[in-house]
Design an enzyme around this catalytic site. Sequence first.
Site, short mmCIF file in Angstrom:
data_model
loop_
_atom_site.label_atom_id
_atom_site.label_comp_id
_atom_site.label_asym_id
_atom_site.label_seq_id
_atom_site.Cartn_x
_atom_site.Cartn_y
_atom_site.Cartn_z
N GLN A 169 63.99 -32.99 48.21
CA GLN A 169 64.23 -31.62 48.12
C GLN A 169 64.04 -31.11 46.29
O GLN A 169 63.89 -30.06 46.14
CB GLN A 169 66.28 -31.45 48.72
CG GLN A 169 65.55 -31.59 49.29
CD GLN A 169 66.88 -31.56 50.14
OE1 GLN A 169 67.78 -30.85 50.48
NE2 GLN A 169 67.88 -32.86 50.16
N HIS B 21 60.16 -29.43 49.02
CA HIS B 21 61.01 -28.10 48.49
C HIS B 21 59.84 -26.98 47.21
O HIS B 21 59.95 -26.43 46.83
CB HIS B 21 62.06 -27.97 48.14
CG HIS B 21 62.96 -27.75 48.68
ND1 HIS B 21 64.67 -28.33 49.34
CD2 HIS B 21 62.79 -27.60 50.67
CE1 HIS B 21 64.91 -28.05 50.33
NE2 HIS B 21 64.06 -27.62 50.97
N CYS C 70 46.13 -15.19 47.64
CA CYS C 70 44.80 -16.21 47.87
C CYS C 70 45.16 -17.79 47.60
O CYS C 70 46.79 -17.93 47.53
CB CYS C 70 43.58 -16.23 47.39
SG CYS C 70 43.99 -16.11 45.50
N CYS D 217 46.86 -13.13 39.79
CA CYS D 217 45.95 -14.01 39.69
C CYS D 217 44.20 -14.05 39.35
O CYS D 217 44.35 -12.53 39.60
CB CYS D 217 45.75 -14.05 42.23
SG CYS D 217 44.74 -15.17 42.20
P1 OAD Z 1 72.67 -29.28 46.38
O1 OAD Z 1 73.45 -28.66 44.93
O2 OAD Z 1 73.85 -28.55 47.49
O3 OAD Z 1 73.63 -31.48 46.33
C1 OAD Z 1 73.82 -32.21 45.56
C2 OAD Z 1 74.51 -33.53 45.92
O4 OAD Z 1 74.34 -34.42 45.07
C3 OAD Z 1 76.05 -33.39 46.33
O5 OAD Z 1 76.48 -33.88 46.97
C4 OAD Z 1 76.31 -33.93 45.04
O6 OAD Z 1 77.60 -34.42 45.70
C5 OAD Z 1 75.91 -35.03 44.59
N1 OAD Z 1 75.72 -35.66 43.76
C6 OAD Z 1 75.90 -35.07 42.18
N2 OAD Z 1 75.85 -36.08 41.46
C7 OAD Z 1 75.35 -36.80 41.91
C8 OAD Z 1 74.97 -38.19 41.56
N3 OAD Z 1 74.70 -38.56 39.90
N4 OAD Z 1 75.75 -38.96 42.06
C9 OAD Z 1 75.11 -38.85 43.63
N5 OAD Z 1 75.25 -38.15 44.01
C10 OAD Z 1 75.50 -37.11 42.78
O7 OAD Z 1 72.00 -30.03 46.57
P2 OAD Z 1 70.99 -30.13 47.17
O8 OAD Z 1 71.25 -30.96 48.34
O9 OAD Z 1 69.52 -30.97 46.76
O10 OAD Z 1 66.57 -25.64 48.06
O11 OAD Z 1 70.01 -29.03 47.30
C11 OAD Z 1 69.40 -28.25 48.50
C12 OAD Z 1 68.77 -27.13 48.30
O12 OAD Z 1 69.20 -26.27 48.05
C13 OAD Z 1 68.07 -27.30 47.02
O13 OAD Z 1 67.02 -28.16 47.74
C14 OAD Z 1 67.46 -26.11 47.06
C15 OAD Z 1 68.73 -25.10 47.17
O14 OAD Z 1 69.18 -23.96 47.31
C16 OAD Z 1 65.90 -24.41 47.78
O15 OAD Z 1 65.73 -24.32 46.83
C17 OAD Z 1 65.03 -23.98 48.79
#
Ligand code: OAD
Length: 242
Positions: A102, A120, A131, A148
């Site tokens: 992601q 993503h 386009c 563009c």
């Molecule tokens: P989040 O910020 O929602 O979650 C990050 C996760 O990583 C949390 O569960 C933390 O506990 C965990 N975490 C933090 N540091 C860590 C470490 N050192 N080791 C292991 N785990 C750790 O991020 P995503 O789940 O990636 O989408 O978020 C999903 C999507 O929401 C993103 O791709 C973005 C966002 O809005 C879009 O922009 C469409």
Amino acid sequence: MNALAEARRILAAAERVVAVTGAGLSAESGIPTFRGPEGLWRQYRPEQLATPEAFTGDPLLVWEWYYWRRERISQCVPNPGHIALAEFEARQGPNGFTVVTQNVDGLHGSAGSRQVLAIHGDIWITRCTCCSYQFRDRKMDGTFVPLCPECEAPLRPGVVWFGEDLPHLVWDGAVRAVNRAQVLLVIGTSSVVYPAAGLTGLAKNQNTRVIEINLVPTPASPLADIVLTGQSGVILPELLKK
Ligand code: OAD
């Protein structure tokens, strides 16, 4: 057997493995996550910066935020978690390991991973709102909205925003990879954003073993066969070492 040893045993027997990664994997590289106490969505409102409506309403503000994020990411390098995944891919051989990420930061590729499905998008891509024109570069600032050269429509960051579909081919590839895998690693994601979060349920429905790595429990934890609690940059090198 402790959880780490059991997870290593499961992985050793698997021919095909998929890792779904989220912002937590890149946290130890210095890139802020989205949720949690220091998360980007505590400081910024997604609907003002990461939706098609936000871009239509104020494209320059959106570009400025993405330039700021590019600048921040440009100062970061892959951490031991990214590197352990890339080394694991090299050992698993062709088709033996796929990363479904992601993250838009490109750090899997910088670490040497080749089979990466960036569901993503990619923050380094700029693409046309109208386009098919697109390019990848390292531009990190600007005071105007780029247009563009083919059709003069505004160019936008090549990432997926809230309310948008995922790139179909990339998403189909992710589903296919999970369907074929014997083990799914769910790493550093809060598992609240769909459809990515649904990959864990898809794996469980076909008896794929699920190993989660996170600092805290998530909605994916009850589905996981093994939960490894801690930093991915510490756990992955141990889990994936030869
Ligand atoms: P989040 O910020 O929602 O979650 C990050 C996760 O990583 C949390 O569960 C933390 O506990 C965990 N975490 C933090 N540091 C860590 C470490 N050192 N080791 C292991 N785990 C750790 O991020 P995503 O789940 O990636 O989408 O978020 C999903 C999507 O929401 C993103 O791709 C973005 C966002 O809005 C879009 O922009 C469409």
